[in-house]
Design a protein around this motif. Structure first.
Motif, PDB file in Angstrom:
ATOM      1  N   LYS A  22       0.832  -1.196   0.000  1.00 50.32           N
ATOM      2  CA  LYS A  22       0.000   0.000   0.000  1.00 50.32           C
ATOM      3  C   LYS A  22       0.867   1.247   0.000  1.00 50.32           C
ATOM      4  CE  LYS A  22      -4.017  -2.081   2.015  1.00 50.32           C
ATOM      5  NZ  LYS A  22      -5.013  -2.032   3.064  1.00 50.32           N
ATOM      6  N   LEU A  23       0.384   2.267  -0.667  1.00 52.43           N
ATOM      7  CA  LEU A  23       1.075   3.546  -0.766  1.00 52.43           C
ATOM      8  C   LEU A  23       0.259   4.576  -0.001  1.00 52.43           C
ATOM      9  CD1 LEU A  23       3.122   5.532  -2.056  1.00 52.43           C
ATOM     10  CD2 LEU A  23       1.539   5.705  -3.965  1.00 52.43           C
ATOM     11  N   THR A  24       0.843   5.179   0.990  1.00 50.92           N
ATOM     12  CA  THR A  24       0.165   6.219   1.745  1.00 50.92           C
ATOM     13  C   THR A  24       0.392   7.546   1.046  1.00 50.92           C
ATOM     14  OG1 THR A  24       0.524   5.014   3.792  1.00 50.92           O
ATOM     15  CG2 THR A  24      -0.027   7.333   3.985  1.00 50.92           C
ATOM     16  N   LEU A  25      -0.704   8.207   0.670  1.00 48.22           N
ATOM     17  CA  LEU A  25      -0.597   9.501   0.006  1.00 48.22           C
ATOM     18  C   LEU A  25      -0.494  10.601   1.054  1.00 48.22           C
ATOM     19  CD1 LEU A  25      -3.100   9.390  -2.980  1.00 48.22           C
ATOM     20  CD2 LEU A  25      -0.627   9.271  -3.019  1.00 48.22           C
ATOM     21  N   THR A  26       0.589  11.326   0.990  1.00 41.68           N
ATOM     22  CA  THR A  26       0.800  12.499   1.825  1.00 41.68           C
ATOM     23  C   THR A  26       1.164  13.648   0.898  1.00 41.68           C
ATOM     24  OG1 THR A  26       3.162  12.071   2.077  1.00 41.68           O
ATOM     25  CG2 THR A  26       1.692  11.057   3.715  1.00 41.68           C
ATOM     26  N   VAL A  27       1.158  14.849   1.398  1.00 41.89           N
ATOM     27  CA  VAL A  27       1.553  15.997   0.575  1.00 41.89           C
ATOM     28  C   VAL A  27       2.967  15.777   0.045  1.00 41.89           C
ATOM     29  CG1 VAL A  27       2.039  18.471   0.590  1.00 41.89           C
ATOM     30  CG2 VAL A  27      -0.013  17.601   1.723  1.00 41.89           C
ATOM     31  N   ASP A  28       3.866  15.272   0.896  1.00 35.09           N
ATOM     32  CA  ASP A  28       5.248  15.041   0.463  1.00 35.09           C
ATOM     33  C   ASP A  28       5.317  14.014  -0.669  1.00 35.09           C
ATOM     34  OD1 ASP A  28       6.289  16.852   2.258  1.00 35.09           O
ATOM     35  OD2 ASP A  28       6.663  15.344   3.801  1.00 35.09           O
ATOM     36  N   SER A  29       4.570  12.912  -0.565  1.00 35.06           N
ATOM     37  CA  SER A  29       4.644  11.896  -1.628  1.00 35.06           C
ATOM     38  C   SER A  29       4.006  12.398  -2.915  1.00 35.06           C
ATOM     39  CB  SER A  29       4.013  10.574  -1.180  1.00 35.06           C
ATOM     40  OG  SER A  29       2.619  10.698  -1.023  1.00 35.06           O
ATOM     41  N   ILE A  30       2.908  13.141  -2.813  1.00 41.58           N
ATOM     42  CA  ILE A  30       2.256  13.681  -4.013  1.00 41.58           C
ATOM     43  C   ILE A  30       3.171  14.681  -4.716  1.00 41.58           C
ATOM     44  CG2 ILE A  30       0.345  15.125  -4.825  1.00 41.58           C
ATOM     45  CD1 ILE A  30      -1.329  13.817  -2.554  1.00 41.58           C
ATOM     46  N   MET A  31       3.898  15.478  -3.966  1.00 36.21           N
ATOM     47  CA  MET A  31       4.769  16.493  -4.551  1.00 36.21           C
ATOM     48  C   MET A  31       5.991  15.894  -5.233  1.00 36.21           C
ATOM     49  SD  MET A  31       3.082  19.184  -4.186  1.00 36.21           S
ATOM     50  CE  MET A  31       4.264  20.384  -4.738  1.00 36.21           C
ATOM     51  N   GLY A  33       5.826  14.102  -7.724  1.00 38.88           N
ATOM     52  CA  GLY A  33       5.501  14.124  -9.148  1.00 38.88           C
ATOM     53  C   GLY A  33       5.889  12.836  -9.837  1.00 38.88           C
ATOM     54  N   PRO A  34       6.624  12.906 -10.961  1.00 42.09           N
ATOM     55  CA  PRO A  34       6.993  11.712 -11.720  1.00 42.09           C
ATOM     56  C   PRO A  34       7.843  10.716 -10.934  1.00 42.09           C
ATOM     57  CG  PRO A  34       7.338  13.673 -13.036  1.00 42.09           C
ATOM     58  CD  PRO A  34       7.023  14.131 -11.645  1.00 42.09           C
ATOM     59  N   ASP A  35       8.506  11.162  -9.876  1.00 40.86           N
ATOM     60  CA  ASP A  35       9.294  10.240  -9.062  1.00 40.86           C
ATOM     61  C   ASP A  35       8.393   9.277  -8.287  1.00 40.86           C
ATOM     62  OD1 ASP A  35      11.731  11.234  -9.887  1.00 40.86           O
ATOM     63  OD2 ASP A  35      11.848  12.686  -8.252  1.00 40.86           O
ATOM     64  N   LEU A  36       7.101   9.567  -8.198  1.00 42.89           N
ATOM     65  CA  LEU A  36       6.169   8.702  -7.488  1.00 42.89           C
ATOM     66  C   LEU A  36       5.625   7.611  -8.404  1.00 42.89           C
ATOM     67  CD1 LEU A  36       4.528   8.089  -4.908  1.00 42.89           C
ATOM     68  CD2 LEU A  36       2.799   9.680  -5.758  1.00 42.89           C
ATOM     69  N   VAL A  37       5.190   7.967  -9.597  1.00 44.70           N
ATOM     70  CA  VAL A  37       4.544   6.996 -10.492  1.00 44.70           C
ATOM     71  C   VAL A  37       5.182   6.912 -11.879  1.00 44.70           C
ATOM     72  CG1 VAL A  37       2.313   7.124  -9.342  1.00 44.70           C
ATOM     73  CG2 VAL A  37       2.819   8.704 -11.195  1.00 44.70           C
ATOM     74  N   GLY A  38       6.179   7.706 -12.154  1.00 46.80           N
ATOM     75  CA  GLY A  38       6.801   7.691 -13.475  1.00 46.80           C
ATOM     76  C   GLY A  38       6.167   8.732 -14.386  1.00 46.80           C
ATOM     77  N   TYR A  39       6.539   8.689 -15.635  1.00 52.79           N
ATOM     78  CA  TYR A  39       6.046   9.637 -16.629  1.00 52.79           C
ATOM     79  C   TYR A  39       4.950   8.987 -17.455  1.00 52.79           C
ATOM     80  CZ  TYR A  39       9.975  12.612 -15.469  1.00 52.79           C
ATOM     81  OH  TYR A  39      10.850  13.416 -14.784  1.00 52.79           O
TER      82      TYR A  39
END
Length: 79
Positions: A22-31, A33-39
């Motif tokens: 599971k991936l916890t969405l936080t402001v830091d993880s959302i920010m 950008g592409p480093d979270l889910v790719g392009y």
């Protein structure tokens, strides 16, 4: 707090392993950008028999795009 999980079916007996995906969405993880889910995928093209979809994708943390394929009856792209 919002939690996302992978949409791949869990194998039998993988209870604890599935919970750790599971991936916890936080402001830091959302920010991130592409480093979270790719392009976004690009260069989509069908094979001659229309059974396979080829595309270019740059996964998180990768420096360059690679070619991936989705075939009939698959849900995970192969490289």
């Amino acid at each position: 707090m919002l939690t996302l999980s992978a949409q791949q079916p869990a194998s039998p007996g993988a209870g604890a392993a599935a919970a750790s995906n599971k991936l916890t969405l936080t402001v830091d993880s959302i920010m991130r950008g592409p480093d979270l889910v790719g392009y976004p995928p690009s260069g989509l093209r069908w094979s001659g028999d229309s059974r396979d979809l080829f595309f270019e994708w740059r996964k998180p943390g990768e420096k360059e795009s690679a070619t991936y394929v989705l075939s009939q009856n698959t849900t995970t792209p192969g490289g």
